[in-house]
Design an enzyme around this catalytic site. Structure first.
Site, PDB file in Angstrom:
ATOM      1  N   LYS A  80     -28.941  -3.108  -9.202  1.00 49.81           N
ATOM      2  CA  LYS A  80     -27.551  -3.396  -9.577  1.00 49.81           C
ATOM      3  C   LYS A  80     -27.539  -3.627 -11.080  1.00 49.81           C
ATOM      4  O   LYS A  80     -28.560  -3.980 -11.675  1.00 49.81           O
ATOM      5  CB  LYS A  80     -27.094  -4.664  -8.848  1.00 49.81           C
ATOM      6  CG  LYS A  80     -25.610  -4.783  -8.645  1.00 49.81           C
ATOM      7  CD  LYS A  80     -25.136  -4.147  -7.357  1.00 49.81           C
ATOM      8  CE  LYS A  80     -23.648  -4.278  -7.199  1.00 49.81           C
ATOM      9  NZ  LYS A  80     -23.125  -3.681  -5.975  1.00 49.81           N
ATOM     10  N   VAL A 185      -6.277  -7.052   3.105  1.00 54.08           N
ATOM     11  CA  VAL A 185      -5.946  -5.674   3.515  1.00 54.08           C
ATOM     12  C   VAL A 185      -5.838  -4.789   2.270  1.00 54.08           C
ATOM     13  O   VAL A 185      -4.809  -4.208   1.975  1.00 54.08           O
ATOM     14  CB  VAL A 185      -4.666  -5.617   4.398  1.00 54.08           C
ATOM     15  CG1 VAL A 185      -4.995  -5.960   5.830  1.00 54.08           C
ATOM     16  CG2 VAL A 185      -3.574  -6.542   3.873  1.00 54.08           C
ATOM     17  N   VAL A 188     -10.448  -1.391   1.829  1.00 56.02           N
ATOM     18  CA  VAL A 188     -11.168  -1.290   3.102  1.00 56.02           C
ATOM     19  C   VAL A 188     -10.364  -1.920   4.240  1.00 56.02           C
ATOM     20  O   VAL A 188     -10.193  -1.318   5.307  1.00 56.02           O
ATOM     21  CB  VAL A 188     -12.562  -1.955   3.005  1.00 56.02           C
ATOM     22  CG1 VAL A 188     -13.284  -1.878   4.339  1.00 56.02           C
ATOM     23  CG2 VAL A 188     -13.403  -1.294   1.914  1.00 56.02           C
TER      24      VAL A 188
HETATM   25  P1  NAD Z   1     -10.013  -4.625  -2.607  1.00 59.45           P
HETATM   26  O1  NAD Z   1      -9.994  -5.393  -3.869  1.00 59.45           O
HETATM   27  O2  NAD Z   1      -9.342  -3.290  -2.541  1.00 59.45           O
HETATM   28  O3  NAD Z   1      -9.379  -5.502  -1.416  1.00 59.45           O
HETATM   29  C1  NAD Z   1      -9.566  -6.868  -1.286  1.00 59.45           C
HETATM   30  C2  NAD Z   1      -8.245  -7.459  -0.832  1.00 59.45           C
HETATM   31  O4  NAD Z   1      -8.432  -8.856  -0.592  1.00 59.45           O
HETATM   32  C3  NAD Z   1      -7.138  -7.322  -1.870  1.00 59.45           C
HETATM   33  O5  NAD Z   1      -5.973  -6.778  -1.271  1.00 59.45           O
HETATM   34  C4  NAD Z   1      -6.918  -8.766  -2.346  1.00 59.45           C
HETATM   35  O6  NAD Z   1      -5.571  -9.014  -2.700  1.00 59.45           O
HETATM   36  C5  NAD Z   1      -7.312  -9.539  -1.105  1.00 59.45           C
HETATM   37  N1  NAD Z   1      -7.674 -10.943  -1.332  1.00 59.45           N
HETATM   38  C6  NAD Z   1      -8.225 -11.510  -2.441  1.00 59.45           C
HETATM   39  N2  NAD Z   1      -8.429 -12.831  -2.233  1.00 59.45           N
HETATM   40  C7  NAD Z   1      -8.027 -13.079  -0.961  1.00 59.45           C
HETATM   41  C8  NAD Z   1      -7.995 -14.241  -0.161  1.00 59.45           C
HETATM   42  N3  NAD Z   1      -8.421 -15.420  -0.607  1.00 59.45           N
HETATM   43  N4  NAD Z   1      -7.514 -14.150   1.100  1.00 59.45           N
HETATM   44  C9  NAD Z   1      -7.074 -12.956   1.590  1.00 59.45           C
HETATM   45  N5  NAD Z   1      -7.065 -11.820   0.860  1.00 59.45           N
HETATM   46  C10 NAD Z   1      -7.541 -11.888  -0.401  1.00 59.45           C
HETATM   47  O7  NAD Z   1     -11.559  -4.509  -2.200  1.00 59.45           O
HETATM   48  P2  NAD Z   1     -12.205  -3.543  -1.123  1.00 59.45           P
HETATM   49  O8  NAD Z   1     -12.771  -2.365  -1.790  1.00 59.45           O
HETATM   50  O9  NAD Z   1     -11.252  -3.398   0.027  1.00 59.45           O
HETATM   51  O10 NAD Z   1     -13.452  -4.440  -0.650  1.00 59.45           O
HETATM   52  C11 NAD Z   1     -13.268  -5.530   0.223  1.00 59.45           C
HETATM   53  C12 NAD Z   1     -14.600  -6.210   0.456  1.00 59.45           C
HETATM   54  O11 NAD Z   1     -15.522  -5.281   1.011  1.00 59.45           O
HETATM   55  C13 NAD Z   1     -15.264  -6.754  -0.819  1.00 59.45           C
HETATM   56  O12 NAD Z   1     -15.984  -7.913  -0.484  1.00 59.45           O
HETATM   57  C14 NAD Z   1     -16.241  -5.647  -1.185  1.00 59.45           C
HETATM   58  O13 NAD Z   1     -17.323  -6.152  -1.944  1.00 59.45           O
HETATM   59  C15 NAD Z   1     -16.685  -5.198   0.186  1.00 59.45           C
HETATM   60  N6  NAD Z   1     -17.183  -3.819   0.198  1.00 59.45           N
HETATM   61  C16 NAD Z   1     -16.390  -2.803  -0.187  1.00 59.45           C
HETATM   62  C17 NAD Z   1     -16.882  -1.503  -0.164  1.00 59.45           C
HETATM   63  C18 NAD Z   1     -16.028  -0.333  -0.567  1.00 59.45           C
HETATM   64  O14 NAD Z   1     -16.417   0.820  -0.263  1.00 59.45           O
HETATM   65  N7  NAD Z   1     -14.888  -0.533  -1.199  1.00 59.45           N
HETATM   66  C19 NAD Z   1     -18.205  -1.257   0.263  1.00 59.45           C
HETATM   67  C20 NAD Z   1     -18.993  -2.337   0.683  1.00 59.45           C
HETATM   68  C21 NAD Z   1     -18.475  -3.621   0.639  1.00 59.45           C
END
Ligand code: NAD
Length: 348
Positions: A80, A185, A188
């Site tokens: 990373k 939401v 992912v």
């Molecule tokens: P994203 O930023 O698109 O979505 C996260 C959502 O969570 C946002 O809509 C945000 O407003 C909301 N949020 C923030 N704080 C919050 C809280 N306290 N309570 C409820 N909602 C809250 O991110 P993503 O790409 O959807 O990723 C989501 C998670 O999955 C992260 O932890 C990320 O590290 C993990 N992840 C993502 C991927 C990927 O392909 N995008 C891959 C592996 C892991």
């Protein structure tokens, strides 16, 4: 600024620091383990308040990537990188190109990709200076459509497959009989909600971002609750899809769901909470196993593969999780510890 005595240092093979005075780049690359192949992991840009915070983050995240790649049966190690700076105010093409040159200087030990604060367009700038950039020139989604390079559709599908495996194991119910609480939401969580809605599940959601809440509510008829209540609602499954450390000493005793299966990284504040979940009879899908489809996607875009092969690989997440749940039950030990040991057996 300690590295070897940092509590997140864990037999890392290589930690490199770089300052480029011309662009102003200050960055760290951590290569945790390359036994299974070159290390792959995203580059995060974040305004760390001090160097120790940045080091701790890069050490912790790179180690997680090793476990994730090993459990996804990828020929990759874990690494990373972090850029110290505010992605909204400090970013420049020169910084990204200097980061590319830094990645190149490791000679392929580390393959850079996007992460929080870094867009695919930034990785393209890095790729002007390095051959070792992943996730670019994506060709297909797991459904066979053209891809824009966003791994979230794969991650959501892998999480859906993993959630179904957890429900089959722990509850033996059809998804149409279930209520799933989704925390976050976004990229992912929204797509996971769509899969679950199409499978007939009832949804309860929470998000800090109003438009994301409105969209999920209107498209899926989801019930909306406060972000401080979502972990404690009356649901069969809790799917953390926002931040890390959702499962912590403050929340753990109010979780009513019997299954925890979501995409967020680092869901347990500490590993020892896996034992608490186990003792409470909650089936926890280890985060780095269930959310691995993003790097599975990146891998299949880099090698001679196809949408069908990528989809089949993503669906193995369900089989891997069922193996973990079965071992956990047989050994009467928490799923996170069982998964760690299975991963370590592959890369150590
Ligand atoms: P994203 O930023 O698109 O979505 C996260 C959502 O969570 C946002 O809509 C945000 O407003 C909301 N949020 C923030 N704080 C919050 C809280 N306290 N309570 C409820 N909602 C809250 O991110 P993503 O790409 O959807 O990723 C989501 C998670 O999955 C992260 O932890 C990320 O590290 C993990 N992840 C993502 C991927 C990927 O392909 N995008 C891959 C592996 C892991």
């Amino acid at each position: 600024m300690a590295v070897f005595s940092n509590s997140s240092f864990s037999e890392h093979e290589h930690v490199a620091f770089h300052h480029d005075p011309v662009s102003g780049l200050k960055a760290i690359i951590a290569v945790h383990n390359t036994v299974l192949g070159p290390s792959l992991g995203g580059c995060r840009m974040y305004p760390y308040s001090n160097d120790d915070e940045a080091i701790t983050d890069v050490l912790r995240l790179s180690k997680g990537m090793t476990y994730k790649a090993a459990m996804a049966n990828l020929p990759m190690g874990g690494g990373k990188s972090v850029i110290i700076g505010n992605p909204h105010t400090d970013k420049s093409p020169e910084i990204m190109q200097a980061m590319g040159a830094f990645v190149e200087s490791l000679g392929g030990q580390y393959i850079v990709a996007e992460d929080s604060g870094i867009a695919v367009s930034d990785v393209h700038l890095m790729a002007q200076q390095t051959k070792h950039a992943g996730g670019l020139n994506a060709k297909f989604t797991y459904e066979g459509a053209p891809s824009d390079g966003n791994p979230a559709p794969s991650t959501a599908y892998g999480t859906f497959v993993g959630l179904k495996a957890a429900v089959d194991f722990a509850l033996q119910k059809d998804l149409s009989e279930l209520t799933v609480a989704i925390q976050g939401v976004g990229q992912v969580g929204y797509r996971l909600a769509k899969h679950l809605h199409e499978a007939g599940a009832k949804l309860i959601i929470a998000d800090t971002f109003g438009p994301a809440v409105d969209k999920a509510q209107s498209e899926f008829g989801a019930k909306v609750v406060d972000i401080n209540e979502i972990h404690a609602v009356d649901a069969d499954v809790l799917a953390p899809c926002a931040l890390g450390a959702t499962i912590n000493p403050t929340t753990i005793n109010s979780i009513k769901a019997k299954v925890i299966a979501g995409a967020a990284n680092n869901q347990l504040l500490t590993e020892s909470l896996g034992q608490v979940l186990f003792d409470k009879g909650i089936t926890y899908a280890p985060d780095y196993v269930i959310n691995a489809a993003g790097i599975i996607d990146i891998h299949h875009q880099q090698v001679d593969s196809s949408a069908a092969k990528m989809k089949a690989h993503i669906e193995m997440i369900g089989t891997t999780l069922t193996d973990i749940f079965t071992l956990s039950q047989a050994q009467q030990r928490p799923t996170n510890i069982v998964a760690n040991e299975l991963a370590e057996a592959k890369f150590k």
